[in-house]
Motif scaffolding. Structure first.
Motif, PDB file in Angstrom:
ATOM      1  N   VAL A  52      70.579  18.866  19.754  1.00 53.34           N
ATOM      2  CA  VAL A  52      70.975  18.253  21.176  1.00 53.34           C
ATOM      3  C   VAL A  52      70.804  16.819  21.158  1.00 53.34           C
ATOM      4  N   LEU A  53      69.480  16.355  20.560  1.00 47.30           N
ATOM      5  CA  LEU A  53      69.161  15.100  20.597  1.00 47.30           C
ATOM      6  C   LEU A  53      70.132  14.035  19.776  1.00 47.30           C
ATOM      7  N   LYS A  54      70.630  14.893  18.538  1.00 54.31           N
ATOM      8  CA  LYS A  54      71.604  14.041  17.719  1.00 54.31           C
ATOM      9  C   LYS A  54      72.706  13.673  18.354  1.00 54.31           C
ATOM     10  N   PHE A  59      76.249  10.153  22.959  1.00 54.64           N
ATOM     11  CA  PHE A  59      76.801  10.131  24.284  1.00 54.64           C
ATOM     12  C   PHE A  59      76.496   8.971  24.876  1.00 54.64           C
ATOM     13  N   ALA A  60      75.341   8.461  24.792  1.00 57.09           N
ATOM     14  CA  ALA A  60      74.639   7.335  25.306  1.00 57.09           C
ATOM     15  C   ALA A  60      75.414   5.904  24.771  1.00 57.09           C
ATOM     16  N   GLU A  76      69.013   7.612  29.321  1.00 57.93           N
ATOM     17  CA  GLU A  76      68.265   7.289  28.093  1.00 57.93           C
ATOM     18  C   GLU A  76      66.670   7.631  28.476  1.00 57.93           C
ATOM     19  N   HIS A  77      66.395   7.490  29.366  1.00 61.66           N
ATOM     20  CA  HIS A  77      64.933   7.756  29.872  1.00 61.66           C
ATOM     21  C   HIS A  77      64.618   9.352  29.580  1.00 61.66           C
ATOM     22  N   MET A 119      68.237  18.790  31.189  1.00 58.58           N
ATOM     23  CA  MET A 119      69.209  17.592  30.851  1.00 58.58           C
ATOM     24  C   MET A 119      70.419  17.790  30.308  1.00 58.58           C
ATOM     25  N   LEU A 120      70.734  19.020  29.759  1.00 58.95           N
ATOM     26  CA  LEU A 120      72.207  19.152  29.548  1.00 58.95           C
ATOM     27  C   LEU A 120      72.972  19.487  30.999  1.00 58.95           C
ATOM     28  N   LYS A 121      72.284  20.066  31.754  1.00 61.66           N
ATOM     29  CA  LYS A 121      72.908  20.621  33.114  1.00 61.66           C
ATOM     30  C   LYS A 121      73.183  19.027  33.994  1.00 61.66           C
TER      31      LYS A 121
END
Length: 132
Positions: A52-54, A59-60, A76-77, A119-121
């Motif tokens: 997910v982090l990858k 995305f950001a 990003e936070h 976070m994904l939601k």
């Protein structure tokens, strides 16, 4: 790239986890396989979080709309918090078996899982306000 390497490391570590689970089970009397499965669960969570982090960095990167600067900052936070929670779980699950606290690992696994899913939601829901 760093998260991709970390994801590969976590997958390799997952293979080594079963050996550690056997050692942990053998180190205490009356221990059952279910008593040591928390280690596998923690490592599976690490693999998922690193995946997910990858993708959160990609995305950001594409969050370029100036009118959404606050959403990007908030995203990003949360990304940074997920990274910290993931590293904390990694540290706890890599401790020598004699120093490992099962309850700490189980609790940190739950925290990381819940935070990642929230976070994904948050992203799925269009990045409407997400409580910290």
């Amino acid at each position: 790239h760093a998260h991709s390497e970390a994801q590969h490391f976590a997958k390799r570590q997952l293979k080594e986890t079963e050996q550690r689970m056997v050692l942990l089970q053998e180190s205490s009397e009356n221990s059952k396989w279910a008593d040591v499965e928390f280690l596998k669960t923690a490592n599976e969570q690490l693999v998922e979080c690193r995946r997910v982090l990858k993708y959160t960095y990609v995305f950001a990167y594409y969050m370029t709309d100036e009118s959404k600067a606050l959403e990007k900052e908030r995203f990003e936070h949360h990304q940074e918090m997920l990274e910290r929670f993931t590293e904390h779980l990694s540290e706890k699950s890599e401790l020598p078996l004699a120093e490992m606290d099962r309850t700490d690992v189980v609790n940190q696994t739950r925290v990381v899982d819940r935070f990642m899913k929230n976070m994904l939601k948050y992203v799925e829901d269009g990045m409407e306000d997400m409580g910290a």
